[in-house]
Design a protein around this motif. Structure first.
Motif, PDB file in Angstrom:
ATOM      1  N   UNK A 290       0.798  -1.158  -0.246  1.00 39.42           N
ATOM      2  CA  UNK A 290      -0.139   0.017  -0.040  1.00 39.42           C
ATOM      3  C   UNK A 290       0.763   1.344   0.146  1.00 39.42           C
ATOM      4  N   UNK A 291       1.918   1.218   0.772  1.00 37.76           N
ATOM      5  CA  UNK A 291       2.836   2.416   0.641  1.00 37.76           C
ATOM      6  C   UNK A 291       3.535   2.676  -0.638  1.00 37.76           C
ATOM      7  N   UNK A 292       3.837   1.574  -1.076  1.00 38.82           N
ATOM      8  CA  UNK A 292       4.523   1.835  -2.456  1.00 38.82           C
ATOM      9  C   UNK A 292       3.681   2.300  -3.519  1.00 38.82           C
ATOM     10  N   UNK A 293       2.266   2.058  -3.628  1.00 35.77           N
ATOM     11  CA  UNK A 293       1.165   2.389  -4.455  1.00 35.77           C
ATOM     12  C   UNK A 293       1.132   3.853  -4.207  1.00 35.77           C
ATOM     13  N   UNK A 294       1.032   4.242  -2.871  1.00 36.03           N
ATOM     14  CA  UNK A 294       0.828   5.628  -2.658  1.00 36.03           C
ATOM     15  C   UNK A 294       1.886   6.651  -3.139  1.00 36.03           C
ATOM     16  N   UNK A 295       3.264   5.986  -2.776  1.00 36.18           N
ATOM     17  CA  UNK A 295       4.517   6.926  -3.139  1.00 36.18           C
ATOM     18  C   UNK A 295       4.378   6.795  -4.801  1.00 36.18           C
ATOM     19  N   UNK A 296       3.999   5.829  -5.634  1.00 39.23           N
ATOM     20  CA  UNK A 296       4.204   6.000  -6.945  1.00 39.23           C
ATOM     21  C   UNK A 296       3.015   6.883  -7.298  1.00 39.23           C
ATOM     22  N   UNK A 297       1.737   7.113  -6.813  1.00 39.47           N
ATOM     23  CA  UNK A 297       1.052   7.837  -7.457  1.00 39.47           C
ATOM     24  C   UNK A 297       1.110   9.194  -6.904  1.00 39.47           C
ATOM     25  N   UNK A 298       1.724   9.685  -5.839  1.00 38.75           N
ATOM     26  CA  UNK A 298       2.387  10.805  -5.583  1.00 38.75           C
ATOM     27  C   UNK A 298       3.413  11.481  -6.836  1.00 38.75           C
ATOM     28  N   UNK A 299       4.215  10.256  -6.974  1.00 37.13           N
ATOM     29  CA  UNK A 299       5.199  10.581  -7.994  1.00 37.13           C
ATOM     30  C   UNK A 299       4.816  11.095  -9.226  1.00 37.13           C
ATOM     31  N   UNK A 300       3.620  10.288  -9.568  1.00 40.05           N
ATOM     32  CA  UNK A 300       2.973  10.692 -10.991  1.00 40.05           C
ATOM     33  C   UNK A 300       2.138  12.020 -11.072  1.00 40.05           C
ATOM     34  N   UNK A 301       1.601  12.181  -9.633  1.00 40.51           N
ATOM     35  CA  UNK A 301       0.987  13.492  -9.755  1.00 40.51           C
ATOM     36  C   UNK A 301       2.068  14.761  -9.722  1.00 40.51           C
ATOM     37  N   UNK A 302       3.245  14.566  -8.978  1.00 41.36           N
ATOM     38  CA  UNK A 302       4.170  15.552  -9.059  1.00 41.36           C
ATOM     39  C   UNK A 302       4.531  15.980 -10.738  1.00 41.36           C
ATOM     40  N   UNK A 303       4.689  14.670 -11.172  1.00 43.16           N
ATOM     41  CA  UNK A 303       5.106  14.858 -12.860  1.00 43.16           C
ATOM     42  C   UNK A 303       4.066  15.540 -13.626  1.00 43.16           C
ATOM     43  N   UNK A 304       2.686  15.203 -13.192  1.00 44.42           N
ATOM     44  CA  UNK A 304       1.807  15.887 -14.130  1.00 44.42           C
ATOM     45  C   UNK A 304       1.648  17.356 -13.969  1.00 44.42           C
ATOM     46  N   UNK A 305       1.915  17.835 -12.426  1.00 44.85           N
ATOM     47  CA  UNK A 305       1.715  18.966 -12.005  1.00 44.85           C
ATOM     48  C   UNK A 305       2.965  19.785 -12.670  1.00 44.85           C
ATOM     49  N   UNK A 306       3.973  19.235 -12.746  1.00 42.39           N
ATOM     50  CA  UNK A 306       5.247  19.951 -13.353  1.00 42.39           C
ATOM     51  C   UNK A 306       5.007  20.033 -14.793  1.00 42.39           C
ATOM     52  N   UNK A 307       4.400  18.940 -15.578  1.00 41.36           N
ATOM     53  CA  UNK A 307       4.316  19.433 -17.084  1.00 41.36           C
ATOM     54  C   UNK A 307       3.137  20.499 -17.286  1.00 41.36           C
ATOM     55  N   UNK A 308       2.142  20.483 -16.545  1.00 40.47           N
ATOM     56  CA  UNK A 308       1.340  21.395 -16.685  1.00 40.47           C
ATOM     57  C   UNK A 308       1.777  22.774 -16.404  1.00 40.47           C
TER      58      UNK A 308
END
Length: 243
Positions: free
Chosen positions: A225-243
């Motif tokens: 569960x922890x690893x899933x949360x970390x991956x989702x946060x990482x994807x969110x950071x990438x999306x925010x940076x691209x936008x």
């Protein structure tokens, strides 16, 4: 995950100890076969064999449980787990053979007990020469009976008394053997009570083992569960940076 070194694994040392216990039990079987079934030494060896067989059964059970835990945690390879499973099956097969051999001996002992409790032939021997024999010896001889005839009659009475005493001695010996057999049965019942206690301990150990496995699986689930949360946060950071 690092694998456990096979040559330093405590499981193999416990397996060797179980093998030694098996060989010692078989030596006790051989020693007991030289004794009479109604002797005290035979009863003592039987009790010792029962205790050692219970110890052997407990050791096999512990080996099986530890192997199950090691396999579930992945601390040994699949091939090593298969090899150890075959070793445990071999130990269980020997356990069944020892129990069958011991049960056959107990059935033979039961037949001996039945033979010991059979109706005594002492009653058939009668009590000739006991009770009224002195009156017969001291009675006045009938007309025409000589002194030689009286002496022969007295000797026959004495022989009958000696035969009766010999039969009485046999009955006493038989009663002693029955008492020894009863003592062995009492020991056997005590061992059964110990078996019940041992099974209760084994059940408790199994519950503890299952509880430990559940805790390990639960911890692994939390980590996922922890690893899933970390991956989702990482994807969110990438999306925010691209936008």
């Amino acid at each position: 995950m690092a694998l456990v070194y096979v040559d330093k694994d405590p499981w193999l040392g416990e397996h060797d100890a179980c093998e030694r216990n098996y060989r010692e039990i078989m030596e006790l079987f051989t020693t007991r076969s030289r004794e009479r079934r109604t002797s005290n030494e035979y009863a003592r060896l039987s009790s010792k064999i029962r205790l050692r067989m219970k110890q052997y059964s407990s050791e096999v059970y512990q080996l099986k449980e530890k192997l199950s835990v090691s396999s579930s945690l992945g601390s040994i390879t699949f091939e090593e787990a298969e090899r150890r499973t075959r070793l445990v099956e071999q130990l269980q097969s020997r356990e069944i053979q020892m129990q069958q051999a011991f049960q056959n001996k107990d059935e033979a002992a039961a037949r001996d007990r039945s033979a010991l409790i059979k109706p005594s032939v002492f009653a058939e021997a009668g009590t000739t020469g006991w009770g009224t024999d002195e009156e017969e010896i001291l009675s006045v001889p009938a007309p025409g009976v000589t002194v030689t005839d009286m002496r022969q009659q007295q000797q026959e009475i004495l022989r009958d008394q000696e035969a009766g005493l010999e039969e009485l001695s046999k009955v006493i010996s038989r009663q002693k053997a029955i008492a020894t057999t009863i003592n062995s049965e009492v020991d056997f019942q005590n061992d059964l009570i110990d078996d019940i206690a041992q099974h209760a301990d084994n059940t408790d150990a199994q519950l503890n083992s299952r509880t430990a496995q559940i805790r390990t699986i639960s911890q692994k689930d939390r980590t996922c569960v922890y690893w899933v949360i970390i991956i989702l946060l990482f994807i969110a950071i990438i999306v925010v940076a691209v936008v």
